[in-house]
Scaffold this motif. Sequence first.
Motif, PDB file in Angstrom:
ATOM      1  N   UNK A   1       1.040  -1.219  -0.284  1.00 45.23           N
ATOM      2  CA  UNK A   1       0.153  -0.133  -0.308  1.00 45.23           C
ATOM      3  C   UNK A   1       1.483   1.107   0.077  1.00 45.23           C
ATOM      4  N   UNK A   2       2.209   0.884   0.598  1.00 48.73           N
ATOM      5  CA  UNK A   2       2.896   2.970   0.910  1.00 48.73           C
ATOM      6  C   UNK A   2       3.688   2.614  -0.342  1.00 48.73           C
ATOM      7  N   UNK A   3       4.100   1.626  -0.963  1.00 51.48           N
ATOM      8  CA  UNK A   3       4.719   1.163  -2.386  1.00 51.48           C
ATOM      9  C   UNK A   3       3.952   1.859  -3.660  1.00 51.48           C
ATOM     10  N   UNK A   4       2.326   1.214  -2.827  1.00 46.84           N
ATOM     11  CA  UNK A   4       1.590   2.082  -4.668  1.00 46.84           C
ATOM     12  C   UNK A   4       1.132   3.687  -4.168  1.00 46.84           C
ATOM     13  N   UNK A   5       1.356   3.854  -2.366  1.00 48.87           N
ATOM     14  CA  UNK A   5       1.003   5.493  -2.265  1.00 48.87           C
ATOM     15  C   UNK A   5       2.401   6.690  -2.700  1.00 48.87           C
ATOM     16  N   UNK A   6       3.540   5.768  -2.964  1.00 50.55           N
ATOM     17  CA  UNK A   6       4.864   6.630  -3.212  1.00 50.55           C
ATOM     18  C   UNK A   6       4.352   6.796  -4.883  1.00 50.55           C
ATOM     19  N   UNK A   7       3.960   5.429  -5.528  1.00 50.44           N
ATOM     20  CA  UNK A   7       3.928   5.528  -7.020  1.00 50.44           C
ATOM     21  C   UNK A   7       2.956   6.409  -7.340  1.00 50.44           C
ATOM     22  N   UNK A   8       1.986   6.736  -6.405  1.00 44.78           N
ATOM     23  CA  UNK A   8       1.063   7.388  -6.869  1.00 44.78           C
ATOM     24  C   UNK A   8       1.891   9.267  -7.325  1.00 44.78           C
ATOM     25  N   UNK A   9       2.437   9.456  -5.956  1.00 43.80           N
ATOM     26  CA  UNK A   9       3.385  10.869  -5.448  1.00 43.80           C
ATOM     27  C   UNK A   9       4.732  10.810  -7.054  1.00 43.80           C
ATOM     28  N   UNK A  10       4.894   9.935  -6.919  1.00 42.78           N
ATOM     29  CA  UNK A  10       5.472  10.042  -8.290  1.00 42.78           C
ATOM     30  C   UNK A  10       5.711  10.038  -9.828  1.00 42.78           C
ATOM     31  N   UNK A  11       4.367  10.161  -9.661  1.00 45.75           N
ATOM     32  CA  UNK A  11       3.757  10.055 -11.405  1.00 45.75           C
ATOM     33  C   UNK A  11       4.310  10.376 -12.362  1.00 45.75           C
ATOM     34  N   UNK A  12       4.592  10.490 -13.291  1.00 44.99           N
ATOM     35  CA  UNK A  12       4.957  11.264 -14.281  1.00 44.99           C
ATOM     36  C   UNK A  12       3.707  12.161 -15.064  1.00 44.99           C
ATOM     37  N   UNK A  13       2.763  12.324 -14.355  1.00 50.48           N
ATOM     38  CA  UNK A  13       1.566  12.561 -15.880  1.00 50.48           C
ATOM     39  C   UNK A  13       0.802  14.254 -14.942  1.00 50.48           C
ATOM     40  N   UNK A  14       1.701  14.074 -13.703  1.00 51.01           N
ATOM     41  CA  UNK A  14       1.663  15.471 -13.092  1.00 51.01           C
ATOM     42  C   UNK A  14      -0.081  15.796 -12.206  1.00 51.01           C
ATOM     43  N   UNK A  15      -0.702  14.395 -11.752  1.00 46.75           N
ATOM     44  CA  UNK A  15      -1.320  14.426 -11.494  1.00 46.75           C
ATOM     45  C   UNK A  15      -0.842  14.500  -9.626  1.00 46.75           C
ATOM     46  N   UNK A  16      -1.600  15.933  -8.867  1.00 49.56           N
ATOM     47  CA  UNK A  16      -1.809  15.975  -7.946  1.00 49.56           C
ATOM     48  C   UNK A  16      -3.199  15.283  -6.903  1.00 49.56           C
ATOM     49  N   UNK A  17      -4.743  15.349  -7.964  1.00 46.51           N
ATOM     50  CA  UNK A  17      -5.890  15.193  -6.541  1.00 46.51           C
ATOM     51  C   UNK A  17      -6.146  13.962  -7.434  1.00 46.51           C
ATOM     52  N   UNK A  18      -7.120  13.226  -6.757  1.00 43.00           N
ATOM     53  CA  UNK A  18      -8.614  12.512  -6.695  1.00 43.00           C
ATOM     54  C   UNK A  18      -9.773  12.784  -7.202  1.00 43.00           C
ATOM     55  N   UNK A  19     -10.845  12.279  -8.157  1.00 46.24           N
ATOM     56  CA  UNK A  19     -10.465  11.361  -9.153  1.00 46.24           C
ATOM     57  C   UNK A  19      -9.606  12.348 -10.197  1.00 46.24           C
ATOM     58  N   UNK A  20      -8.372  11.621 -11.105  1.00 49.37           N
ATOM     59  CA  UNK A  20      -7.925  11.934 -11.949  1.00 49.37           C
ATOM     60  C   UNK A  20      -7.590  10.626 -13.429  1.00 49.37           C
ATOM     61  N   UNK A  21      -8.562  11.189 -14.432  1.00 50.91           N
ATOM     62  CA  UNK A  21      -7.797  10.065 -15.240  1.00 50.91           C
ATOM     63  C   UNK A  21      -7.269  10.642 -16.330  1.00 50.91           C
ATOM     64  N   UNK A  22      -6.498   9.844 -16.950  1.00 49.54           N
ATOM     65  CA  UNK A  22      -5.090   9.944 -18.505  1.00 49.54           C
ATOM     66  C   UNK A  22      -5.570   8.823 -19.017  1.00 49.54           C
ATOM     67  N   UNK A  23      -5.695   9.407 -20.073  1.00 47.86           N
ATOM     68  CA  UNK A  23      -5.465   8.920 -21.455  1.00 47.86           C
ATOM     69  C   UNK A  23      -4.499   8.933 -22.489  1.00 47.86           C
ATOM     70  N   UNK A  24      -3.415   8.100 -22.172  1.00 42.34           N
ATOM     71  CA  UNK A  24      -2.028   8.418 -24.159  1.00 42.34           C
ATOM     72  C   UNK A  24      -1.250   9.795 -23.058  1.00 42.34           C
ATOM     73  N   UNK A  25      -0.629  10.190 -21.336  1.00 44.45           N
ATOM     74  CA  UNK A  25      -0.565  10.583 -21.014  1.00 44.45           C
ATOM     75  C   UNK A  25      -0.985  12.265 -20.725  1.00 44.45           C
ATOM     76  N   UNK A  26      -2.283  12.076 -20.977  1.00 43.34           N
ATOM     77  CA  UNK A  26      -3.590  13.888 -21.241  1.00 43.34           C
ATOM     78  C   UNK A  26      -4.070  13.239 -20.995  1.00 43.34           C
ATOM     79  N   UNK A  27      -4.348  14.306 -20.027  1.00 43.55           N
ATOM     80  CA  UNK A  27      -5.505  14.362 -18.620  1.00 43.55           C
ATOM     81  C   UNK A  27      -7.016  14.598 -19.255  1.00 43.55           C
ATOM     82  N   UNK A  28      -7.997  13.922 -18.777  1.00 43.55           N
ATOM     83  CA  UNK A  28      -9.284  13.995 -18.548  1.00 43.55           C
ATOM     84  C   UNK A  28     -10.223  14.691 -18.409  1.00 43.55           C
ATOM     85  N   UNK A  29     -10.942  15.906 -18.831  1.00 40.89           N
ATOM     86  CA  UNK A  29     -11.242  16.967 -18.128  1.00 40.89           C
ATOM     87  C   UNK A  29     -12.378  17.694 -18.866  1.00 40.89           C
TER      88      UNK A  29
END
Length: 279
Positions: free
Chosen positions: A228-256
Amino acid sequence: MSKRNSQASKSAARERLRVERERAAKRAKVKRQVVVACSVVGVLAVAGGIGYAVVQSNKPGHWEAVRDEKVVAPANTTGTDGTTVVIGKDSAKKTLKVYEDPRCPVCASFEQAVGPTVEKDVEEGKYKIQFVGGTFLDGDQLGDGKVGSNGEGSKNAMSALGAALNVGDEAFLQYKAALYSAKWHPEESDDKFKDDDYLIEIADSVDALKGNTAFRKAVQNGTYDAWALAMSKTFDTNKDDVTGTPSLVMDGKSLTTEQGNPPMTVEEFTTLVGAALKA
């Protein structure tokens, strides 16, 4: 009465008085010693209690200790420490990344409104989904790996999701939907997911997990706490510039939406995903 007898009586009386005074003095001395001894014991007890409290306060909490444990990755995962969770048909060409925090109230609203559509699309092979879980609502600070002090529910629920994933993809999706459901999802201020019994109670409402002994043991033993902590670290260090939830990303682009918000209705979601699939 003779003077001699009178003198003897007085001497005897004085002797009795002396003896009685000595006895009283001894009793008072013993009493003082008992009081002093009790006071010393009390002081030592208080000092010992303070010392114990200090030691306990300096001990690392459970989740701090878990950071040093070896990660046990659930089945049906890939990548470093099993933090890549992708579900869907191999024939699906694209993958929708879904960033969520178990305690997130907006995630709950999204899942309740749009979740069934996502599951249906995945089942039909329109796309795969990749789940990326964060725990920042527990107070965990983004990026620095620190375990926060605002709760434990996000981490504990994430660990339980790992236990469900170990059972199977279907169990994971069903359990995730149950966690975010209106019936079971608590208020953001209520750290209810920290309770293992509550997480197990939710699991018993899911066909794929009801009465599952292995799942229960994994939750109670914290088998996937380090994951769970490893998964959380993956979230914190994501390359999609996601800082909040929920966030949806496809092909590196946020769907908003045009307002910059995640799609919170089936119509918004279908429009955005449809366009992303064609891109």
